[in-house]
Design an enzyme around this catalytic site. Structure first.
Site: not given
Length: 190
Positions: A66, A130, A149
């Site tokens: 991410e 998250c 993730h």
């Protein structure tokens, strides 16, 4: 000795990151209030070089790096049936914060290692815990955080594959971070 925190799997803890890395593994509950309290406390306690958060996504089919965390748009209830009334992480905080880690470079470097795991990039960690934890950590650390993730175990990777992939990703993140800091130090010396 680099200091490092990781909210991730037991598999990585078993594999370790070598003697030069001081690894601390924490499991962070899926609770907004706990995230707001615990993440700043961990940064203060350890003063790490980098924090890498790892979360399971039922929609993921790859290991996903991410790039940024988002401040607003949190509408889902957590495990305590709570949702922040403001629907944001930090009142008056920036809309999003990018990691100082060059995720594109990390992805390319890990892909060349020939691991049997596919690694991809994302700019949206999902506006749930998250993303909330990632933004909170990025805000606390001025960008010195990362979020990975992973898909659920067995869909398609086993624990060993994910552990080895996480170790390689984190090693590359630390290397990219040290290289970028070296460039900054080089530019500021006269």
């Amino acid at each position: 000795m680099p200091r490092f925190l990781c909210s991730c799997s037991q598999e990585l803890e078993k594999l370790g990151l070598g003697d030069s890395v001081d690894l601390h593994v924490y499991e962070i509950p899926v609770e907004y209030k706990t995230v707001q309290r615990l993440i700043p406390a961990l940064w203060e306690k350890h003063s790490p070089q980098l924090v890498v958060h790892v979360g399971v996504s039922g929609m993921a089919t790859t290991v996903t790096l991410e790039k940024c965390g988002h401040n607003k748009g949190y509408k889902g209830l957590d495990n305590c049936r709570f949702c922040p009334g403001s629907q944001c992480c930090v009142e008056d905080g920036p809309e999003s914060i990018d990691s100082i880690i060059d995720m594109d470079a990390v992805c390319k470097r890990v892909t060349t290692l020939g691991l049997d795991v596919s690694v991809t990039i994302s700019q949206d960690a999902g506006r749930y815990l998250c993303d909330f934890a990632y933004y909170t950590s990025l805000y606390q650390s001025h960008g010195r955080s990362a979020f990975v993730h992973v898909p659920p175990l067995g869909k398609p990777y086993n624990a060993d594959q994910l552990g080895r992939a996480l170790r390689a990703i984190i090693e590359e993140m630390l290397d990219v971070l040290e290289q970028s800091e070296g460039k900054l130090n080089c530019c500021h010396k006269h």
